[in-house]
Design an enzyme around this catalytic site. Structure first.
Site, PDB file in Angstrom:
ATOM      1  N   HIS A  48       0.663  -1.160  -0.438  1.00 60.06           N
ATOM      2  CA  HIS A  48       0.268   0.140   0.020  1.00 60.06           C
ATOM      3  C   HIS A  48       0.263   1.081   0.259  1.00 60.06           C
ATOM      4  O   HIS A  48       1.944   1.355   0.198  1.00 60.06           O
ATOM      5  CB  HIS A  48      -0.462  -0.052   1.573  1.00 60.06           C
ATOM      6  CG  HIS A  48      -1.913  -0.482   1.624  1.00 60.06           C
ATOM      7  ND1 HIS A  48      -1.480  -2.258   2.269  1.00 60.06           N
ATOM      8  CD2 HIS A  48      -3.163  -1.136   1.134  1.00 60.06           C
ATOM      9  CE1 HIS A  48      -2.634  -3.178   2.127  1.00 60.06           C
ATOM     10  NE2 HIS A  48      -3.854  -2.913   1.756  1.00 60.06           N
ATOM     11  N   ASP A  92       1.857   1.795   3.390  1.00 61.63           N
ATOM     12  CA  ASP A  92       3.032   1.342   4.399  1.00 61.63           C
ATOM     13  C   ASP A  92       4.860   1.491   4.050  1.00 61.63           C
ATOM     14  O   ASP A  92       5.377   1.214   4.763  1.00 61.63           O
ATOM     15  CB  ASP A  92       2.736  -0.103   3.286  1.00 61.63           C
ATOM     16  CG  ASP A  92       1.527  -1.205   3.484  1.00 61.63           C
ATOM     17  OD1 ASP A  92       0.743  -0.671   4.495  1.00 61.63           O
ATOM     18  OD2 ASP A  92       1.912  -1.918   2.190  1.00 61.63           O
ATOM     19  N   HIS A 142     -12.128 -13.493   2.919  1.00 59.45           N
ATOM     20  CA  HIS A 142     -12.648 -13.179   3.146  1.00 59.45           C
ATOM     21  C   HIS A 142     -13.916 -13.983   1.946  1.00 59.45           C
ATOM     22  O   HIS A 142     -15.314 -13.583   2.445  1.00 59.45           O
ATOM     23  CB  HIS A 142     -12.038 -12.275   1.486  1.00 59.45           C
ATOM     24  CG  HIS A 142     -11.424 -11.616   2.146  1.00 59.45           C
ATOM     25  ND1 HIS A 142     -11.420 -10.282   1.540  1.00 59.45           N
ATOM     26  CD2 HIS A 142     -10.740 -10.740   3.397  1.00 59.45           C
ATOM     27  CE1 HIS A 142     -10.195  -9.312   2.219  1.00 59.45           C
ATOM     28  NE2 HIS A 142      -9.774  -9.541   3.366  1.00 59.45           N
ATOM     29  N   ASP A 145      -4.812 -13.618  -2.710  1.00 61.30           N
ATOM     30  CA  ASP A 145      -4.066 -13.282  -1.187  1.00 61.30           C
ATOM     31  C   ASP A 145      -4.802 -14.458  -0.749  1.00 61.30           C
ATOM     32  O   ASP A 145      -5.604 -14.585  -0.055  1.00 61.30           O
ATOM     33  CB  ASP A 145      -5.273 -11.719  -0.368  1.00 61.30           C
ATOM     34  CG  ASP A 145      -4.351 -10.530  -0.629  1.00 61.30           C
ATOM     35  OD1 ASP A 145      -3.742 -10.282  -1.978  1.00 61.30           O
ATOM     36  OD2 ASP A 145      -4.844  -9.521  -0.615  1.00 61.30           O
ATOM     37  N   ASP A 193      -6.831 -13.746   9.199  1.00 59.79           N
ATOM     38  CA  ASP A 193      -5.563 -13.127   7.775  1.00 59.79           C
ATOM     39  C   ASP A 193      -4.295 -13.864   8.640  1.00 59.79           C
ATOM     40  O   ASP A 193      -3.179 -13.637   8.616  1.00 59.79           O
ATOM     41  CB  ASP A 193      -4.960 -12.159   8.043  1.00 59.79           C
ATOM     42  CG  ASP A 193      -5.710 -10.860   7.141  1.00 59.79           C
ATOM     43  OD1 ASP A 193      -6.761 -11.455   5.840  1.00 59.79           O
ATOM     44  OD2 ASP A 193      -5.414  -9.643   7.453  1.00 59.79           O
TER      45      ASP A 193
HETATM   46  C1  XUL Z   1      -8.145  -6.487   4.054  1.00 60.91           C
HETATM   47  C2  XUL Z   1      -7.341  -7.215   2.759  1.00 60.91           C
HETATM   48  C3  XUL Z   1      -6.319  -6.076   2.664  1.00 60.91           C
HETATM   49  C4  XUL Z   1      -6.274  -5.407   0.887  1.00 60.91           C
HETATM   50  C5  XUL Z   1      -5.535  -4.599   0.778  1.00 60.91           C
HETATM   51  O1  XUL Z   1      -8.338  -7.304   4.563  1.00 60.91           O
HETATM   52  O2  XUL Z   1      -7.199  -7.658   2.648  1.00 60.91           O
HETATM   53  O3  XUL Z   1      -4.942  -5.582   2.983  1.00 60.91           O
HETATM   54  O4  XUL Z   1      -5.366  -6.864   0.180  1.00 60.91           O
HETATM   55  O5  XUL Z   1      -5.353  -3.612   0.739  1.00 60.91           O
HETATM   56 CO    CO Z   2      -6.807  -9.286   0.507  1.00 60.38          CO
END
Ligand code: XUL
Ligand code: CO
Length: 438
Positions: A101, A104, A271, A296, A309
């Site tokens: 980001h 970051d 998610h 991700d 996460d």
């Molecule tokens: C939040 C998430 C973020 C995105 C990028 O849940 O996954 O880290 O991947 O903003």
């Molecule tokens: Co993400």
């Protein structure tokens, strides 16, 4: 050089019999699977935010990690120290990509001018670092959810001044991603949603979001960025209702605003499970709509309902996901970004390595399993045969738009038989997957 990882040697492939916790057992980067190397298939990325920015704080307690660059003010010197540490980590792990980001990587900024200056200052440094590193940029993204100005959303904010700030961040981050050779650009909805309908004009906010993403796509063409743009679906957290709740919802939104050929999805398993789906469902819905982009990789915790996460470790789940990823043609510009964080007690530099080594080994195994499943044609053969009736006759005519209810109803009466149900063989197919998970 940061010195932070000096006591750790570069991570090598030693094979499944190795006892070395700091070696790959399955991630043999150059090994060929279905005509491509494991490295080319997986396109592994390390994320900046969980590994180098988060200090181990949680809602009840302070940071536990003690990473030196996070100890004082987040100024340019700290941002550069963090950059050194990140690239030292990348060099030792040897993965091909990273993700970030804007906030970051850069020194903290308050005003628009400060944001532009501080971001530009670190992008120069990142470019210099990348010029003699193997690690490339998988994707960049703008953080438009942490700062209090984004409390009520970024592009969906009721205040256009906040949307202006969002435009500034995305413009500069997209341009930096282009300059650094990024393969993609991610738009995570962050706070694009609402907590209570009582203060929210949903129609207005959706219109803002549709226009904003259209402007991002227009800017991509304006600057000549050849990578992809991906939205990252998430159902809730931080807001109660996020507009981009899952892949199907995102597709409907993209279609509404004429963006379905311009924007794809970056799917995150944690998610998916928060939305009540499993990982492979989201992958296959994206394949079906032609919007699959990137992943991700991570996992949630089955006993609680938030975005933990965690690093992935379920071989069967990831074998299934890789099977559907390969079936859809595999990654093109996308890749396997680990949007995952070590637990708060895993405070040592070694822990960052254990987490990534374990997950890269897991994905390599899942990839090899998935490739064997594809080659065996056990699942695809079953599914092809199940739908074979649609290749000919009225089935084919219906799909081509060449028949109607009258003709189909007449055909049914002429045959005059009630179709006999055929087994879906779920347990047999689950056994196939179990037997290929190794
Ligand atoms: C939040 C998430 C973020 C995105 C990028 O849940 O996954 O880290 O991947 O903003
Ligand atoms: Co993400």
């Amino acid at each position: 050089m940061s010195g932070y990882f000096d006591h750790i040697d570069p991570i090598k492939f030693e094979g499944p019999d190795s006892d070395n916790a700091l070696a790959f057992k399955y991630y043999d980067a150059d090994k060929k699977v279905l005509g491509k190397t494991i490295e080319e298939h997986l396109r592994v990325a390390v994320c900046y935010w969980h590994n180098f920015c988060w200090d181990g704080h949680d809602i009840f307690g302070a940071g536990t990690f003690g990473r030196p660059w996070n100890a004082g003010l987040n100024d340019q010197a700290a941002a550069e120290e963090k950059l050194d540490a990140a690239f030292d980590f990348f060099e030792k792990l040897g993965q091909p990509f990273f993700c970030f980001h804007d906030t970051d990587v850069m020194a903290a900024a308050e005003t628009p001018k400060e944001h532009v200056e501080n971001f530009a200052a670190i992008v120069d440094k990142i470019e210099a670092k990348m010029s003699d590193a193997k690690t490339k940029l998988l994707w960049g993204t703008a953080n438009m959810f942490s700062h209090p100005r984004y409390m009520a959303g970024a592009s969906t904010n009721p205040n256009p001044d906040v949307v202006e700030f969002s435009a500034l961040q995305v413009k500069h981050c997209l341009e930096a991603t282009h300059r650094l050779g990024g393969a993609g650009y991610v738009l995570w909805g962050g706070r694009e949603g609402y907590d209570t309908i009582l203060n929210t004009d949903v129609g207005q906010e959706m219109e803002q979001l549709g226009r904003f993403i259209t402007m991002v796509v227009e800017h991509k063409y304006k600057i000549g960025f050849k990578g992809d743009i991906w939205i990252e679906p998430k159902p809730h957290e931080p807001t109660k209702h996020q507009y981009d709740r899952d892949v199907a919802t995102v597709y409907g939104f993209l279609k509404t605003y004429g963006l379905e050929n311009e924007v794809g999805v970056n799917i995150e398993p944690n998610h998916a499970t928060l939305a009540g789906h499993n990982f492979e469902h989201e992958v296959e819905i994206a394949n079906a709509f032609g919007i699959f982009g990137s992943i991700d990789f991570n996992r949630g915790d089955p006993q609680n309902g938030w975005d933990t996460d965690q690093f992935p470790n379920d071989l069967r789940e990831n074998t299934m996901a890789l099977y559907y990823i390969l079936k859809g043609g595999g990654f093109k510009n996308g890749g396997a970004n680990f949007d995952a964080k070590v637990r708060r007690q895993s405070k040592d530099p070694e822990d960052l390595f254990h987490a990534h080594i374990g997950s890269m080994d897991l994905l390599a195994r899942a990839l090899m399993n998935a490739a064997e499943l594809i080659e065996s044609e056990k699942l695809s053969g079953f599914v092809d045969q199940r739908y074979a009736g649609w290749k000919t006759g009225l089935g084919a005519k219906m799909l081509q738009g060449k028949t109607n209810l009258d003709e189909m109803a007449t055909a049914a009466v002429e045959k005059n038989v009630s179709p006999v149900p055929i087994s879906g063989r779920q347990e047999y197919l689950e056994n196939v997957v179990t037997n290929f998970t190794k």
